[in-house]
Design a protein around this motif. Sequence first.
Motif, mmCIF file in Angstrom:
data_model
loop_
_atom_site.group_PDB
_atom_site.id
_atom_site.type_symbol
_atom_site.label_atom_id
_atom_site.label_comp_id
_atom_site.label_asym_id
_atom_site.label_seq_id
_atom_site.Cartn_x
_atom_site.Cartn_y
_atom_site.Cartn_z
ATOM 1 N N PRO A 41 48.470 46.789 45.656
ATOM 2 C CA PRO A 41 47.759 46.557 44.389
ATOM 3 C C PRO A 41 48.580 45.712 43.414
ATOM 4 C CG PRO A 41 47.613 48.865 45.021
ATOM 5 C CD PRO A 41 48.607 48.221 45.947
ATOM 6 N N SER A 42 47.881 44.841 42.677
ATOM 7 C CA SER A 42 48.533 43.930 41.729
ATOM 8 C C SER A 42 48.753 44.646 40.397
ATOM 9 C CB SER A 42 47.628 42.709 41.538
ATOM 10 O OG SER A 42 48.166 41.878 40.560
ATOM 11 N N MET A 43 50.018 44.929 40.073
ATOM 12 C CA MET A 43 50.328 45.782 38.928
ATOM 13 C C MET A 43 50.052 45.134 37.582
ATOM 14 S SD MET A 43 50.915 48.426 40.580
ATOM 15 C CE MET A 43 51.569 49.655 39.454
ATOM 16 N N MET A 72 54.190 42.931 42.262
ATOM 17 C CA MET A 72 54.688 42.660 40.914
ATOM 18 C C MET A 72 54.651 41.159 40.645
ATOM 19 S SD MET A 72 55.545 45.793 40.265
ATOM 20 C CE MET A 72 56.389 45.583 38.725
ATOM 21 N N ASP A 73 53.723 40.713 39.806
ATOM 22 C CA ASP A 73 53.638 39.297 39.474
ATOM 23 C C ASP A 73 54.588 38.975 38.335
ATOM 24 O OD1 ASP A 73 51.718 38.160 41.253
ATOM 25 O OD2 ASP A 73 50.181 39.346 40.248
ATOM 26 N N VAL A 74 55.691 38.308 38.652
ATOM 27 C CA VAL A 74 56.667 37.923 37.630
ATOM 28 C C VAL A 74 56.368 36.473 37.232
ATOM 29 C CG1 VAL A 74 59.106 37.676 37.082
ATOM 30 C CG2 VAL A 74 58.376 39.435 38.712
ATOM 31 N N VAL A 85 50.414 33.549 51.200
ATOM 32 C CA VAL A 85 49.457 32.456 51.045
ATOM 33 C C VAL A 85 48.673 32.695 49.757
ATOM 34 C CG1 VAL A 85 47.444 31.302 52.052
ATOM 35 C CG2 VAL A 85 49.253 32.175 53.555
ATOM 36 N N MET A 86 48.854 31.784 48.786
ATOM 37 C CA MET A 86 48.098 31.909 47.538
ATOM 38 C C MET A 86 46.667 31.459 47.792
ATOM 39 S SD MET A 86 49.990 33.233 45.258
ATOM 40 C CE MET A 86 48.680 33.208 44.038
ATOM 41 N N THR A 87 45.723 32.353 47.497
ATOM 42 C CA THR A 87 44.323 32.021 47.732
ATOM 43 C C THR A 87 43.607 31.681 46.418
ATOM 44 O OG1 THR A 87 44.015 34.423 47.921
ATOM 45 C CG2 THR A 87 44.089 33.173 49.949
ATOM 46 N N GLY A 108 48.923 32.336 38.549
ATOM 47 C CA GLY A 108 49.024 32.372 37.089
ATOM 48 C C GLY A 108 48.098 33.366 36.420
ATOM 49 N N PHE A 109 46.916 33.565 36.982
ATOM 50 C CA PHE A 109 45.943 34.429 36.305
ATOM 51 C C PHE A 109 45.157 35.279 37.297
ATOM 52 C CE2 PHE A 109 46.699 30.636 33.834
ATOM 53 C CZ PHE A 109 46.965 31.150 32.568
ATOM 54 N N ALA A 110 44.865 36.499 36.879
ATOM 55 C CA ALA A 110 43.960 37.344 37.667
ATOM 56 C C ALA A 110 42.526 36.894 37.376
ATOM 57 C CB ALA A 110 44.160 38.799 37.276
ATOM 58 N N GLY A 111 41.617 37.260 38.262
ATOM 59 C CA GLY A 111 40.199 37.030 38.009
ATOM 60 C C GLY A 111 39.685 35.632 38.301
ATOM 61 N N GLN A 112 40.388 34.839 39.107
ATOM 62 C CA GLN A 112 39.917 33.489 39.442
ATOM 63 C C GLN A 112 39.153 33.498 40.774
ATOM 64 O OE1 GLN A 112 43.049 30.265 38.632
ATOM 65 N NE2 GLN A 112 44.326 32.013 39.195
ATOM 66 N N PRO A 113 38.292 32.491 41.004
ATOM 67 C CA PRO A 113 37.594 32.422 42.302
ATOM 68 C C PRO A 113 38.527 31.965 43.424
ATOM 69 C CG PRO A 113 36.940 30.574 40.917
ATOM 70 C CD PRO A 113 37.860 31.427 40.081
ATOM 71 N N VAL A 153 48.165 37.809 51.462
ATOM 72 C CA VAL A 153 47.185 36.996 50.728
ATOM 73 C C VAL A 153 47.072 37.515 49.303
ATOM 74 C CG1 VAL A 153 45.822 36.075 52.618
ATOM 75 C CG2 VAL A 153 45.347 38.394 51.831
ATOM 76 N N ASP A 154 46.977 36.559 48.368
ATOM 77 C CA ASP A 154 47.027 36.901 46.947
ATOM 78 C C ASP A 154 46.077 36.022 46.146
ATOM 79 O OD1 ASP A 154 47.788 37.835 44.480
ATOM 80 O OD2 ASP A 154 49.761 36.881 44.479
ATOM 81 N N GLY A 155 45.088 36.652 45.519
ATOM 82 C CA GLY A 155 44.151 35.934 44.664
ATOM 83 C C GLY A 155 42.715 36.111 45.119
ATOM 84 N N ASN A 156 41.939 36.793 44.275
ATOM 85 C CA ASN A 156 40.521 37.069 44.574
ATOM 86 C C ASN A 156 40.316 37.709 45.956
ATOM 87 O OD1 ASN A 156 37.370 35.193 44.677
ATOM 88 N ND2 ASN A 156 37.784 37.241 43.908
ATOM 89 N N VAL A 157 41.199 38.660 46.278
ATOM 90 C CA VAL A 157 41.051 39.413 47.529
ATOM 91 C C VAL A 157 40.014 40.512 47.267
ATOM 92 C CG1 VAL A 157 42.271 40.661 49.362
ATOM 93 C CG2 VAL A 157 43.475 38.896 48.088
ATOM 94 N N SER A 158 38.778 40.091 47.145
ATOM 95 C CA SER A 158 37.673 41.026 46.909
ATOM 96 C C SER A 158 37.395 41.787 48.206
ATOM 97 C CB SER A 158 36.420 40.258 46.482
ATOM 98 O OG SER A 158 36.044 39.394 47.547
ATOM 99 N N SER A 172 41.832 42.467 40.318
ATOM 100 C CA SER A 172 40.652 42.825 39.522
ATOM 101 C C SER A 172 39.368 42.855 40.363
ATOM 102 C CB SER A 172 40.505 41.851 38.356
ATOM 103 O OG SER A 172 40.338 40.535 38.846
ATOM 104 N N SER A 173 39.403 42.207 41.536
ATOM 105 C CA SER A 173 38.174 42.158 42.335
ATOM 106 C C SER A 173 38.108 43.234 43.425
ATOM 107 C CB SER A 173 38.026 40.769 42.961
ATOM 108 O OG SER A 173 39.213 40.368 43.592
ATOM 109 N N SER A 174 39.118 44.123 43.485
ATOM 110 C CA SER A 174 39.033 45.207 44.483
ATOM 111 C C SER A 174 39.611 46.516 43.941
ATOM 112 C CB SER A 174 39.711 44.806 45.796
ATOM 113 O OG SER A 174 41.080 44.549 45.609
HETATM 114 C C1 DX5 Z 1 47.436 35.562 40.735
HETATM 115 C C2 DX5 Z 1 48.093 36.890 40.866
HETATM 116 C C3 DX5 Z 1 47.318 37.969 41.565
HETATM 117 C C4 DX5 Z 1 46.115 38.491 40.875
HETATM 118 C C5 DX5 Z 1 45.169 38.935 41.953
HETATM 119 O O1 DX5 Z 1 48.406 34.666 40.202
HETATM 120 O O2 DX5 Z 1 49.271 36.655 41.620
HETATM 121 O O3 DX5 Z 1 48.173 39.045 41.896
HETATM 122 O O4 DX5 Z 1 46.388 39.511 40.000
HETATM 123 O O5 DX5 Z 1 44.103 39.640 41.452
HETATM 124 P P1 DX5 Z 1 42.565 39.111 41.368
HETATM 125 O O6 DX5 Z 1 41.765 39.969 42.312
HETATM 126 O O7 DX5 Z 1 42.201 39.370 39.950
HETATM 127 O O8 DX5 Z 1 42.531 37.673 41.729
#
Ligand code: DX5
Length: 224
Positions: free
Chosen positions: A8-10, A35-37, A137-139, A143-148, A176-181, A200-202
């Motif tokens: 889970p993305s903290m 942990m997204d730094v 692999v950045m999907t 930079g931001f949560a909640g992107q497609p 895999v990281d990013g919109n992993v719904s 945010s999508s799971s």
């Molecule tokens: C994107 C972050 C992700 C993000 C993933 O830069 O690294 O960890 O929080 O969450 P969602 O599901 O909101 O894309």
Amino acid sequence: MSKSLLAPSMMCMDLARTEETLKTFKEYGVDYLHMDVMDGEFVPNYALGTDFCNQLRKLTNIPLDIHLMIERPDLKIDRFNIQPGEIVAVHWESTPHVPRVLSAIREKGAKPFLAINPATPVDVIDHLIDAIDGVLVMTVNPGFAGQPMYSSALRKIRQVREFLDSHDREDALIEVDGNVSFEHAAQMREAGADIFVGGSSSVFFKGASMADNLMKMNRVIGKE
Ligand code: DX5
Ligand code: ZN
């Protein structure tokens, strides 16, 4: 197929619920805390820092999965108090000294991962293949949560899997990281992903309880 792992993305957690969230994670077998730094330079946002990582280490024995979205991680790696068994992902785009920082991580008994942005080609892994335990692999663009999800994400996961396998690294994991719904996670699993960052999508999806989200995610990625 190796066993799927959930991280889970903290940055998506409600801080007021830290204690109950960690308890629920434990109950549903969460494998890592992602942990997204972010330093406001490598990505246009700020998030989670060294103190927050240390606080979480005191509150739980779930290992951290540290995703360094910072410039020149080779100069800053010692500030992170990295513990044996943790995952630490370094972006290929973030420093001319990627090998140096990957070996520093391995020396600490942690697992070095190479993170690649959506537009970074797969073959950058080539000369680093022995220095890593996995590829993040950045999907989405970091930079931001909640992107497609990026349109070529599934193709990229398949390419990375093929690259690793054809270089005798069947053991190397794909995160895999990013919109992993829930929907994308199943497709990503099919494409070869092993570690799933739930944001945010799971895991933190607002339409259901966290327990329900975790149960659904565990089912979708084939943990149970
Ligand atoms: C994107 C972050 C992700 C993000 C993933 O830069 O690294 O960890 O929080 O969450 P969602 O599901 O909101 O894309
Ligand atoms: Zn991340």
